[in-house]
Write an enzyme that holds these catalytic residues in place. Structure first.
Site, PDB file in Angstrom:
ATOM      1  N   CYS A 115      -3.564   4.899   1.737  1.00  0.00           N
ATOM      2  CA  CYS A 115      -4.047   5.784   0.665  1.00  0.00           C
ATOM      3  C   CYS A 115      -4.203   5.047  -0.665  1.00  0.00           C
ATOM      4  O   CYS A 115      -4.965   5.473  -1.525  1.00  0.00           O
ATOM      5  CB  CYS A 115      -3.111   6.977   0.506  1.00  0.00           C
ATOM      6  SG  CYS A 115      -3.062   7.959   2.006  1.00  0.00           S
ATOM      7  N   HIS A 269      -5.589  10.221  -5.948  1.00  0.00           N
ATOM      8  CA  HIS A 269      -5.852  10.187  -4.511  1.00  0.00           C
ATOM      9  C   HIS A 269      -5.627  11.599  -3.977  1.00  0.00           C
ATOM     10  O   HIS A 269      -4.624  12.245  -4.303  1.00  0.00           O
ATOM     11  CB  HIS A 269      -4.915   9.191  -3.824  1.00  0.00           C
ATOM     12  CG  HIS A 269      -4.740   9.459  -2.370  1.00  0.00           C
ATOM     13  ND1 HIS A 269      -5.816   9.533  -1.501  1.00  0.00           N
ATOM     14  CD2 HIS A 269      -3.641   9.721  -1.615  1.00  0.00           C
ATOM     15  CE1 HIS A 269      -5.361   9.825  -0.297  1.00  0.00           C
ATOM     16  NE2 HIS A 269      -4.054   9.947  -0.331  1.00  0.00           N
ATOM     17  N   ASN A 299      -7.809  14.984   3.166  1.00  0.00           N
ATOM     18  CA  ASN A 299      -7.313  13.691   2.679  1.00  0.00           C
ATOM     19  C   ASN A 299      -8.064  12.597   3.433  1.00  0.00           C
ATOM     20  O   ASN A 299      -7.889  12.445   4.635  1.00  0.00           O
ATOM     21  CB  ASN A 299      -5.803  13.643   2.956  1.00  0.00           C
ATOM     22  CG  ASN A 299      -5.152  12.323   2.587  1.00  0.00           C
ATOM     23  OD1 ASN A 299      -5.815  11.317   2.414  1.00  0.00           O
ATOM     24  ND2 ASN A 299      -3.835  12.341   2.484  1.00  0.00           N
TER      25      ASN A 299
END
Ligand code: UT7
Length: 342
Positions: A115, A269, A299
């Site tokens: 991530c 993020h 995500n």
């Protein structure tokens, strides 16, 4: 010493929309749970036969970014490609983009920081531009999560949050001398490596070993024992995320003698809408100062920041002179921020 600047942005997501209701047909989950805990309404998944892959989506996003930077593939001096889901175990996605876009025999570097991948990749590009070694670097985050998720109830806490997509940025020498990437800040803490991880395939879990192990145990379902699907200790990750996000944003601001009130746009993020909201609340930022699009895409790991940055820019939410802050946290654990004067 030069400075660097983002001169082009692009993103691509597959057309196939997967709603929470769609997932509830495959596992024991429901729209209310997913929306309440994550804010996600839908995500995109590559559909078998649609021609997409991690590198194909990367090329689509990069083509847009290059056009907007007014550059041709031959003008790119280096590729930095962040992904946790490359098309092949090796080589990585960077060389696939180099070949598919007909680029010169430039360096293609793969970054695997999950991530935080895009912030790490951006930082690498920034350093190469700052030293004067390269002038135009293509930075990519792209993920094909749907190809590697477990769509059964046992993995529902992981599977419902992830989506597919790609984002790209061209990082160029800042000829104007004004603004640009002011600084980047990167961290890791490997003691938490198991809290969000995918263990196989790896040198610990090679295929012959897996087959032998299953034969020995008389198992027919490999997945029961062999960690071929991602696992996450959700609450543990959540608690660390909210602390590290806030910390690394403040670290970046302090390094530039700036304050939270100076932020025009924070692009976190897109891990979980609740994490973004928590960070927003903690830093006392208004809704206009934070951009979220996890509701539509889930995500997308390394792709989430460049997708969100591109959308925010396309929507006119980022203007010249704005202070833009990128921040990420994820598996490793790794985390980072980038402070940019647009
Ligand atoms: O991007 C990289 C970093 N990743 C993150 O930052 C993610 C951080 N973590 C999270 O976002 C959240 O922890 C999750 C969204 C993954 C999970 O939410 P949670 O509120 O922490 O739920 P939980 O894992 O503690 O599970 C609570 C309950 C459990 O049931 P019991 O044991 O209370 O009966 C789970 O089995 O919710 C259940 N559950 C679900 N129920 C319906 C877990 N996943 C689901 C699901 N649908 N998809």
């Amino acid at each position: 010493m030069y400075t660097s600047k983002i001169t082009g942005l692009g993103y691509y997501v597959p057309e196939n929309v997967v709603t929470n209701d769609d997932l509830s047909k495959l596992m024991d989950t429901n729209d209310a749970w997913i929306q309440e805990r994550t804010g996600i309404k839908e995500r995109r998944h590559i559909k078998k036969g649609d021609g997409n892959s991690t590198s194909v989506m990367a090329v689509k996003a990069s083509t847009i970014a290059l056009e907007r930077a007014n550059l041709k593939p031959k003008d790119i001096d280096m590729i930095v490609f962040a992904t946790l889901s490359p098309d092949m175990y090796f080589p990585g996605g960077g060389v696939e983009v180099q070949e598919a876009m007909g680029m010169r025999t430039i360096p293609a570097l793969d970054v695997r920081n999950q991530c935080s991948g895009f912030v790490y990749a951006l930082s690498v590009a920034d350093q190469f531009v700052k030293t004067g070694m390269y002038k135009n670097i293509l930075v990519i985050g792209s993920e094909n999560h749907s190809g590697g998720l477990d769509f059964t109830t046992r993995s529902r806490n992981v599977t419902v949050i992830f989506g597919d997509g790609a984002g790209a940025a061209v990082v160029s020498r800042n000829e104007t001398g004004k603004g640009g990437i002011l600084s980047t800040h990167l961290h890791s803490e490997g003691k938490h490596k198991n809290e969000l991880s995918l263990k196989g395939p790896s040198t610990e879990y090679w295929v012959p070993q897996i087959i032998a192990e299953n034969l020995r145990k008389g198992q027919t379902d490999q997945q029961e024992n062999i960690p071929y699907y991602p696992v996450m200790n959700g609450q543990f990750v959540f608690k660390h995320a909210i602390v590290r996000f806030s910390e690394v944003i403040k670290e970046g601001l302090e390094a530039n003698n700036l304050e939270v009130k100076d932020i025009d746009m924070l692009i976190p993020h897109q891990a979980n809408l609740r994490i973004s909201q928590f960070v927003q609340h903690k830093l006392k930022l208004t809704d206009d100062q934070v951009f979220n699009n996890i509701q539509k895409y889930g995500n997308t790991t390394a792709a989430s920041i460049p997708i969100a940055l591109t959308e925010a820019w396309e929507e006119g939410k980022i203007k010249e002179g704005d202070l833009v802050v990128l921040a990420a946290f994820g598996s490793g654990f790794t985390w980072g921020s980038a402070i940019i004067r647009w």
